[in-house]
Design an enzyme around this catalytic site. Structure first.
Site, mmCIF file in Angstrom:
data_model
loop_
_atom_site.group_PDB
_atom_site.id
_atom_site.type_symbol
_atom_site.label_atom_id
_atom_site.label_comp_id
_atom_site.label_asym_id
_atom_site.label_seq_id
_atom_site.Cartn_x
_atom_site.Cartn_y
_atom_site.Cartn_z
ATOM 1 N N ARG A 1 4.387 10.535 -5.463
ATOM 2 C CA ARG A 1 5.768 10.986 -5.366
ATOM 3 C C ARG A 1 6.574 10.349 -6.485
ATOM 4 O O ARG A 1 6.021 9.827 -7.451
ATOM 5 C CB ARG A 1 6.356 10.611 -3.987
ATOM 6 C CG ARG A 1 5.804 11.408 -2.829
ATOM 7 C CD ARG A 1 6.617 11.172 -1.550
ATOM 8 N NE ARG A 1 6.601 9.767 -1.155
ATOM 9 C CZ ARG A 1 5.638 9.213 -0.422
ATOM 10 N NH1 ARG A 1 4.620 9.938 -0.021
ATOM 11 N NH2 ARG A 1 5.688 7.939 -0.096
ATOM 12 N N GLU B 1 -8.810 -2.551 6.603
ATOM 13 C CA GLU B 1 -7.876 -2.685 7.711
ATOM 14 C C GLU B 1 -8.412 -3.697 8.732
ATOM 15 O O GLU B 1 -9.580 -4.087 8.709
ATOM 16 C CB GLU B 1 -7.661 -1.343 8.432
ATOM 17 C CG GLU B 1 -7.114 -0.231 7.559
ATOM 18 C CD GLU B 1 -6.628 0.968 8.361
ATOM 19 O OE1 GLU B 1 -6.244 0.775 9.537
ATOM 20 O OE2 GLU B 1 -6.627 2.086 7.816
ATOM 21 N N HIS C 1 0.828 -1.209 0.000
ATOM 22 C CA HIS C 1 0.000 0.000 0.000
ATOM 23 C C HIS C 1 0.861 1.257 0.000
ATOM 24 O O HIS C 1 0.629 2.180 -0.800
ATOM 25 C CB HIS C 1 -0.923 -0.005 1.218
ATOM 26 C CG HIS C 1 -1.693 1.273 1.398
ATOM 27 N ND1 HIS C 1 -2.667 1.695 0.522
ATOM 28 C CD2 HIS C 1 -1.617 2.244 2.353
ATOM 29 C CE1 HIS C 1 -3.159 2.847 0.926
ATOM 30 N NE2 HIS C 1 -2.542 3.206 2.034
#
Length: 427
Positions: free
Chosen positions: A151, A210, A142
């Site tokens: 980025r 999660e 992830h």
């Protein structure tokens, strides 16, 4: 003390459907409201909710050192505070009571009437009073995916990521149990190509697949927890949908990280599955390279083989499976997370919740968020009715399921299911 409840050959005198998440080998803990508006601590076998408060009043826990009202409270915090020995004694006793060979409750219809409820006749509550909530960022896949999107793809992971379990402190006031709908959040966003933000509803609401673990009282302020002792302070696990507003987050997260994009809602499954129940499903986690610093080093099996699934259900349409992942992919273990969390002396209390961070696997169908599954919206997912999703639409219901399975037994979490409503309108 042996884990007698984990015996895979054990059967209950209660009917347990095939492929149930809740055989007698599970014995999770939760809090529910009965039709008579009585709130109680309970467990679940098959499709039955079991009132532990009633069992205690009827003296079925005789010989176990419990306060008189231990299971007649509206949270599990006090029970969790009693520690691992008590958890195991109680879980073993429940297994004995409901064992197919034990007639004590089975053959007592008056007691059964008081103790056992059908699941459709109870309303599940938040199982603990969550004082503090920390969310980690511990899936390498992830973190790499997000790094590639936002980025330099060649340097997707920030320099600290392979050295520390990165995390942030969340907001416990908006953690809700499965079944409670949420509203699309409002917030500031910066439209593409603009220099001035606007305020309005988030356009990029996302789920995050999660799990979370619930702690007991672990330390005093200033004391650290060694990594090889950390599991002693973990009561159990739940599924967690840690909702996210990606457009709000993109604008606000520099320099201090997630804020309003994350704290509008976090949904959890209502049954806490104990670490004792998960013991048969231990496995080794990913190889950690470079080797962590000594206080985070551990050997052996500290991951768990938990299958995870995410479904999106548009209103009046059959749900579509959009992701299949597994908890075993997590780079940083729960023990490492808790050891790091307390390495500076931070105090951990009963009922604190620690989120794993989004759990993504190595393949595109195992990514744990719409951000990754659609790669920022570039590759929409087609639903069963032919409609497309880049992110979550109003009136969609997101459901997450989790279970462990080997050749002899299946242990599951049930589900966490939440509907996204349009923005809240003040009347």
């Amino acid at each position: 003390m042996p884990l007698t409840t984990n015996n895979p050959t054990r059967k209950s005198w209660l009917n347990v459907p095939n492929n149930s998440d809740f055989p007698i080998q599970n014995i999770p803990f939760g809090v529910f409201l009965t039709k008579e508006d009585v709130i109680t601590i309970g467990t679940r076998i098959g499709d039955y909710a079991i009132d532990l408060g009633a069992l205690q009043q009827l003296n079925y826990f005789e010989g176990i050192d419990l306060t008189d009202d231990m299971f007649m409270q509206d949270t599990l915090n006090d029970f969790i505070s009693d520690g691992k020995k008590t958890w195991r004694l109680v879980r073993n006793r429940i297994g004995d009571i409901f064992d197919s060979n034990n007639p004590k409750l089975r053959d007592n219809p008056e007691h059964r009437e008081i103790v056992i409820f059908k699941m459709e006749d109870v309303e599940m509550q938040l199982p603990v009073l969550i004082g503090d909530y920390t969310d980690f960022y511990s899936s390498k896949e992830h973190a790499t995916n997000v790094g590639k999107m936002f980025r330099d793809p060649a340097n997707a992971l920030l320099p600290n990521w392979l050295h520390i379990p990165v995390g942030y402190h969340g907001r416990s006031s908006t953690i809700i149990p499965s079944g409670i709908p949420i509203h699309r959040p409002m917030g500031q966003t910066l439209p593409n190509g603009e220099t001035t933000p606007v305020f309005g509803p988030s356009r990029l609401v996302d789920f995050e697949l999660e799990t979370a673990f619930i702690t007991t009282d672990a330390n005093i302020m200033g004391e650290n927890i060694p990594v090889n002792e950390a599991e002693e302070y973990i009561f159990g696990m739940v599924l967690l949908n840690d909702w996210s507003a990606r457009d709000i987050q993109k604008w606000e997260y520099v320099p201090l990280g997630p804020f309003l994009a994350k704290n509008f809602a976090s949904s959890i499954s209502p049954w806490i599955v104990t670490m004792d129940a998960l013991e048969p499903f231990r496995c080794k986690g990913p190889n950690q390279e470079p080797m962590p610093l000594p206080y985070l080093q551990q050997k052996g099996k500290h991951a768990f083989d938990i299958n995870l699934e995410v479904y999106i259900e548009p209103e009046n349409v059959a749900p579509s499976l959009v992701s299949k992942s597994n908890f075993k992919y997590m780079y940083w273990s729960m023990s490492q997370q808790l050891a790091h969390h307390t390495s500076n002396g931070c105090r951990i209390n009963s009922g604190d919740m620690m989120g794993s961070g989004t759990i993504s696997g190595p393949t595109p169908d195992s990514f744990g968020s719409m951000l990754e599954l659609t790669w920022g919206g570039k590759n929409p997912i087609v639903m069963n009715d032919g409609s497309e999703r880049k992110f979550i639409n109003d009136n969609d219901t997101v459901t997450m399921k989790g279970f462990c399975k080997n050749s002899s037994v299946r242990i599951g979490f049930g589900e966490v299911s939440t509907k996204l409503l349009p923005p809240f309108v003040r009347k």
